[in-house]
Write a protein that holds these residues in place. Structure first.
Motif, PDB file in Angstrom:
ATOM      1  N   GLY A 164       6.191   0.923  11.999  1.00  0.00           N
ATOM      2  CA  GLY A 164       5.911   1.529  11.119  1.00  0.00           C
ATOM      3  C   GLY A 164       6.232   3.105  11.363  1.00  0.00           C
ATOM      4  O   GLY A 164       6.510   3.296  12.415  1.00  0.00           O
ATOM      5  N   GLU A 165       6.563   3.913  10.243  1.00  0.00           N
ATOM      6  CA  GLU A 165       6.718   5.214  10.246  1.00  0.00           C
ATOM      7  C   GLU A 165       5.593   5.993  11.457  1.00  0.00           C
ATOM      8  O   GLU A 165       4.343   5.552  11.220  1.00  0.00           O
ATOM      9  CB  GLU A 165       6.689   6.013   9.042  1.00  0.00           C
ATOM     10  CG  GLU A 165       7.988   5.626   8.197  1.00  0.00           C
ATOM     11  CD  GLU A 165       8.102   6.318   6.766  1.00  0.00           C
ATOM     12  OE1 GLU A 165       9.211   6.889   6.433  1.00  0.00           O
ATOM     13  OE2 GLU A 165       6.950   6.463   6.365  1.00  0.00           O
ATOM     14  N   TRP A 166       6.089   6.823  12.165  1.00  0.00           N
ATOM     15  CA  TRP A 166       5.081   7.513  12.807  1.00  0.00           C
ATOM     16  C   TRP A 166       4.150   8.771  11.906  1.00  0.00           C
ATOM     17  O   TRP A 166       4.614   9.061  11.044  1.00  0.00           O
ATOM     18  CB  TRP A 166       5.631   8.364  13.709  1.00  0.00           C
ATOM     19  CG  TRP A 166       4.670   9.204  14.556  1.00  0.00           C
ATOM     20  CD1 TRP A 166       4.102  10.554  14.592  1.00  0.00           C
ATOM     21  CD2 TRP A 166       3.865   8.670  15.901  1.00  0.00           C
ATOM     22  NE1 TRP A 166       3.052  10.846  15.633  1.00  0.00           N
ATOM     23  CE2 TRP A 166       2.963   9.707  16.445  1.00  0.00           C
ATOM     24  CE3 TRP A 166       3.743   7.469  16.292  1.00  0.00           C
ATOM     25  CZ2 TRP A 166       2.340   9.480  17.482  1.00  0.00           C
ATOM     26  CZ3 TRP A 166       2.867   7.194  17.401  1.00  0.00           C
ATOM     27  CH2 TRP A 166       2.225   8.154  17.730  1.00  0.00           C
ATOM     28  N   LEU A 167       2.594   8.573  12.174  1.00  0.00           N
ATOM     29  CA  LEU A 167       1.827   9.176  11.257  1.00  0.00           C
ATOM     30  C   LEU A 167       1.074  10.234  12.116  1.00  0.00           C
ATOM     31  O   LEU A 167       0.134   9.687  13.064  1.00  0.00           O
ATOM     32  CB  LEU A 167       1.034   8.311  10.544  1.00  0.00           C
ATOM     33  CG  LEU A 167       0.066   9.068   9.629  1.00  0.00           C
ATOM     34  CD1 LEU A 167       0.762   9.527   8.271  1.00  0.00           C
ATOM     35  CD2 LEU A 167      -1.129   7.844   8.921  1.00  0.00           C
TER      36      LEU A 167
ATOM     37  N   PHE B 131       0.868  -0.990  -0.066  1.00  0.00           N
ATOM     38  CA  PHE B 131      -0.106   0.175  -0.026  1.00  0.00           C
ATOM     39  C   PHE B 131       0.723   1.414  -0.059  1.00  0.00           C
ATOM     40  O   PHE B 131       0.390   2.221  -0.635  1.00  0.00           O
ATOM     41  CB  PHE B 131      -1.074  -0.093   1.147  1.00  0.00           C
ATOM     42  CG  PHE B 131      -1.980  -0.510   0.990  1.00  0.00           C
ATOM     43  CD1 PHE B 131      -3.166  -0.191   0.337  1.00  0.00           C
ATOM     44  CD2 PHE B 131      -2.606  -1.742   1.558  1.00  0.00           C
ATOM     45  CE1 PHE B 131      -4.502  -0.502  -0.135  1.00  0.00           C
ATOM     46  CE2 PHE B 131      -3.733  -2.432   1.511  1.00  0.00           C
ATOM     47  CZ  PHE B 131      -4.901  -1.796   0.356  1.00  0.00           C
ATOM     48  N   ALA B 132       1.919   1.187   0.859  1.00  0.00           N
ATOM     49  CA  ALA B 132       2.861   2.435   0.971  1.00  0.00           C
ATOM     50  C   ALA B 132       3.435   2.787  -0.381  1.00  0.00           C
ATOM     51  O   ALA B 132       3.650   3.916  -0.804  1.00  0.00           O
ATOM     52  CB  ALA B 132       3.708   2.224   1.895  1.00  0.00           C
ATOM     53  N   GLU B 133       3.971   1.643  -1.266  1.00  0.00           N
ATOM     54  CA  GLU B 133       4.467   2.023  -2.423  1.00  0.00           C
ATOM     55  C   GLU B 133       3.385   2.395  -3.521  1.00  0.00           C
ATOM     56  O   GLU B 133       3.698   3.511  -4.261  1.00  0.00           O
ATOM     57  CB  GLU B 133       5.077   0.728  -2.936  1.00  0.00           C
ATOM     58  CG  GLU B 133       5.697   0.901  -4.264  1.00  0.00           C
ATOM     59  CD  GLU B 133       6.945   2.004  -4.326  1.00  0.00           C
ATOM     60  OE1 GLU B 133       7.187   2.450  -5.285  1.00  0.00           O
ATOM     61  OE2 GLU B 133       7.503   2.036  -3.328  1.00  0.00           O
TER      62      GLU B 133
ATOM     63  N   VAL C 290      -3.695   6.389   6.825  1.00  0.00           N
ATOM     64  CA  VAL C 290      -4.366   4.968   6.744  1.00  0.00           C
ATOM     65  C   VAL C 290      -3.313   3.931   7.705  1.00  0.00           C
ATOM     66  O   VAL C 290      -1.958   3.857   7.270  1.00  0.00           O
ATOM     67  CB  VAL C 290      -4.705   4.236   5.453  1.00  0.00           C
ATOM     68  CG1 VAL C 290      -5.368   3.113   5.591  1.00  0.00           C
ATOM     69  CG2 VAL C 290      -5.424   5.003   4.728  1.00  0.00           C
ATOM     70  N   LEU C 291      -3.620   3.135   8.414  1.00  0.00           N
ATOM     71  CA  LEU C 291      -3.276   2.249   9.431  1.00  0.00           C
ATOM     72  C   LEU C 291      -3.677   1.051   9.336  1.00  0.00           C
ATOM     73  O   LEU C 291      -4.823   0.654   8.908  1.00  0.00           O
ATOM     74  CB  LEU C 291      -3.112   2.741  10.763  1.00  0.00           C
ATOM     75  CG  LEU C 291      -2.493   4.180  11.099  1.00  0.00           C
ATOM     76  CD1 LEU C 291      -2.826   4.696  12.503  1.00  0.00           C
ATOM     77  CD2 LEU C 291      -0.974   4.250  10.638  1.00  0.00           C
ATOM     78  N   ASP C 292      -2.855  -0.165   9.952  1.00  0.00           N
ATOM     79  CA  ASP C 292      -3.355  -1.320  10.301  1.00  0.00           C
ATOM     80  C   ASP C 292      -3.977  -2.140   9.007  1.00  0.00           C
ATOM     81  O   ASP C 292      -5.035  -2.087   8.507  1.00  0.00           O
ATOM     82  CB  ASP C 292      -4.778  -1.320  11.141  1.00  0.00           C
ATOM     83  CG  ASP C 292      -5.066  -2.458  11.742  1.00  0.00           C
ATOM     84  OD1 ASP C 292      -4.568  -3.649  11.136  1.00  0.00           O
ATOM     85  OD2 ASP C 292      -5.765  -2.841  12.865  1.00  0.00           O
TER      86      ASP C 292
ATOM     87  N   PRO D 121      -1.335  13.015  -3.059  1.00  0.00           N
ATOM     88  CA  PRO D 121      -1.666  14.228  -2.439  1.00  0.00           C
ATOM     89  C   PRO D 121      -3.067  14.125  -1.495  1.00  0.00           C
ATOM     90  O   PRO D 121      -3.112  15.086  -0.787  1.00  0.00           O
ATOM     91  CB  PRO D 121      -2.175  15.409  -3.777  1.00  0.00           C
ATOM     92  CG  PRO D 121      -2.503  14.210  -4.784  1.00  0.00           C
ATOM     93  CD  PRO D 121      -1.477  12.914  -4.679  1.00  0.00           C
ATOM     94  N   ASP D 122      -3.564  13.032  -1.693  1.00  0.00           N
ATOM     95  CA  ASP D 122      -4.841  12.827  -0.833  1.00  0.00           C
ATOM     96  C   ASP D 122      -4.631  11.829   0.222  1.00  0.00           C
ATOM     97  O   ASP D 122      -5.553  11.744   1.146  1.00  0.00           O
ATOM     98  CB  ASP D 122      -5.951  12.544  -1.813  1.00  0.00           C
ATOM     99  CG  ASP D 122      -6.320  13.614  -2.642  1.00  0.00           C
ATOM    100  OD1 ASP D 122      -6.169  14.576  -2.141  1.00  0.00           O
ATOM    101  OD2 ASP D 122      -6.620  13.356  -3.812  1.00  0.00           O
ATOM    102  N   PHE D 123      -3.772  10.947   0.307  1.00  0.00           N
ATOM    103  CA  PHE D 123      -3.477   9.648   1.082  1.00  0.00           C
ATOM    104  C   PHE D 123      -1.986   9.745   1.524  1.00  0.00           C
ATOM    105  O   PHE D 123      -0.970   9.853   0.945  1.00  0.00           O
ATOM    106  CB  PHE D 123      -3.853   8.704   0.346  1.00  0.00           C
ATOM    107  CG  PHE D 123      -5.429   8.616  -0.157  1.00  0.00           C
ATOM    108  CD1 PHE D 123      -6.514   8.617   0.599  1.00  0.00           C
ATOM    109  CD2 PHE D 123      -5.590   8.654  -1.639  1.00  0.00           C
ATOM    110  CE1 PHE D 123      -7.693   8.593   0.090  1.00  0.00           C
ATOM    111  CE2 PHE D 123      -6.853   8.615  -2.168  1.00  0.00           C
ATOM    112  CZ  PHE D 123      -7.901   8.470  -1.283  1.00  0.00           C
ATOM    113  N   ALA D 124      -2.036   9.028   2.876  1.00  0.00           N
ATOM    114  CA  ALA D 124      -0.852   8.912   3.361  1.00  0.00           C
ATOM    115  C   ALA D 124      -0.717   7.448   4.315  1.00  0.00           C
ATOM    116  O   ALA D 124      -1.333   7.146   4.884  1.00  0.00           O
ATOM    117  CB  ALA D 124      -0.486   9.896   4.629  1.00  0.00           C
ATOM    118  N   VAL D 125       0.149   6.766   3.533  1.00  0.00           N
ATOM    119  CA  VAL D 125       0.385   5.281   4.275  1.00  0.00           C
ATOM    120  C   VAL D 125       1.769   5.210   4.682  1.00  0.00           C
ATOM    121  O   VAL D 125       2.803   5.291   3.883  1.00  0.00           O
ATOM    122  CB  VAL D 125       0.119   4.203   3.126  1.00  0.00           C
ATOM    123  CG1 VAL D 125       0.535   2.880   3.625  1.00  0.00           C
ATOM    124  CG2 VAL D 125      -1.269   4.338   2.466  1.00  0.00           C
ATOM    125  N   PRO D 126       1.977   4.879   5.985  1.00  0.00           N
ATOM    126  CA  PRO D 126       3.561   4.881   6.497  1.00  0.00           C
ATOM    127  C   PRO D 126       4.351   3.643   5.890  1.00  0.00           C
ATOM    128  O   PRO D 126       3.682   2.651   5.898  1.00  0.00           O
ATOM    129  CB  PRO D 126       3.408   5.058   8.017  1.00  0.00           C
ATOM    130  CG  PRO D 126       1.863   4.262   8.162  1.00  0.00           C
ATOM    131  CD  PRO D 126       1.083   4.818   7.124  1.00  0.00           C
TER     132      PRO D 126
END
Length: 238
Positions: A34-37, A9-11, A94-96, A17-22
């Motif tokens: 994972g990276e802190w978000l 998912f992160a890749e 987004v997490l988990d 611009p709309d989503f962040a996946v660590p």
């Protein structure tokens, strides 16, 4: 497996611009780092978020659930609000990724076509399509018009350019399909859930529940056209 899904998912959503996946920093048999978000959890927006924040979060939330399979080949299958947060720059974090559905070819395009013909009121095509996918078994007879009446609350968000999901809508939806005194209750008993749609069904119902908690206004038709295969094209059920 969860670390692999998160990395995938992160890749797929890197620099979006709309989503962040660590990214995954490290993982062992029982632990993932994972990276802190940074961000405001959806649960807090549900409690006291502004209408602007609710609208933004609800739109991004629906878009991510549909876009994941197309971009990452995976469906995020745990739509709980605790797994999502609005970051300071306005993206949806987004997490988990412990529960995912592997869909290397994306969501089935038949879903979008079926939704379109249902919105057009073509009950014969809807029955034929659901039967083909295994939602209606070959030995079960279903009245097409009654079926569309049963499905109407699920179709309503896609009938207008924007739709505001509310708790009242959610209460009415489940009263509509779960009241044994109403004729459409018997229609629901005729439907079958094919195993390949189990997690998609979970995300669909769970996602509606979360959207109704957020109580945001969403451009549903626009999101469906962009991310649900078969919805924007002319219906083709062959």
């Amino acid at each position: 497996m969860e670390a692999k899904a998160q990395a995938q998912f992160a890749e797929a959503f890197r620099d979006d611009p709309d989503f962040a996946v660590p990214d995954v920093v490290a993982h062992a048999e029982h632990v993932i780092v994972g990276e802190w978000l940074e961000g405001t959890p959806l649960s807090r927006l549900i409690a006291d978020g502004s209408q602007e924040e609710r609208d933004a979060a609800a739109g991004h939330y629906l878009e991510f659930l549909l876009a994941g399979p197309q971009r990452a080949g995976l469906l995020h299958a745990d739509p709980h609000p605790g797994n999502f947060r609005l970051t300071p720059d306005g993206r949806l974090g987004v997490l988990d990724f412990g529960a995912v559905n592997r869909l290397p070819d994306g969501l089935p395009p038949h879903l979008g076509s079926l939704l379109r013909v249902a919105l057009d009121g073509d009950h014969e095509a809807v029955v034929a399509g659901l039967r083909e996918d295994g939602f209606i078994k070959q030995n079960i007879d279903v009245d097409g018009e009654a079926l569309l009446e049963y499905l109407e609350p699920f179709l309503a968000p896609a009938r207008t350019e924007t739709f505001t999901f509310t708790r009242a809508f959610l209460r009415d939806l489940f009263a509509h399909i779960n009241d044994p005194r109403k004729p459409q209750w018997g229609v629901g008993l005729c439907l079958n859930l094919p195993p390949q749609y189990l997690l998609i069904h979970r995300v669909w119902l769970g996602g509606i529940g979360v959207l109704c908690q957020i109580e945001g206004e969403v451009r549903v038709r626009e999101v469906l056209s962009a991310h649900l295969p078969g919805f924007a094209e002319a219906p083709d059920l062959t």
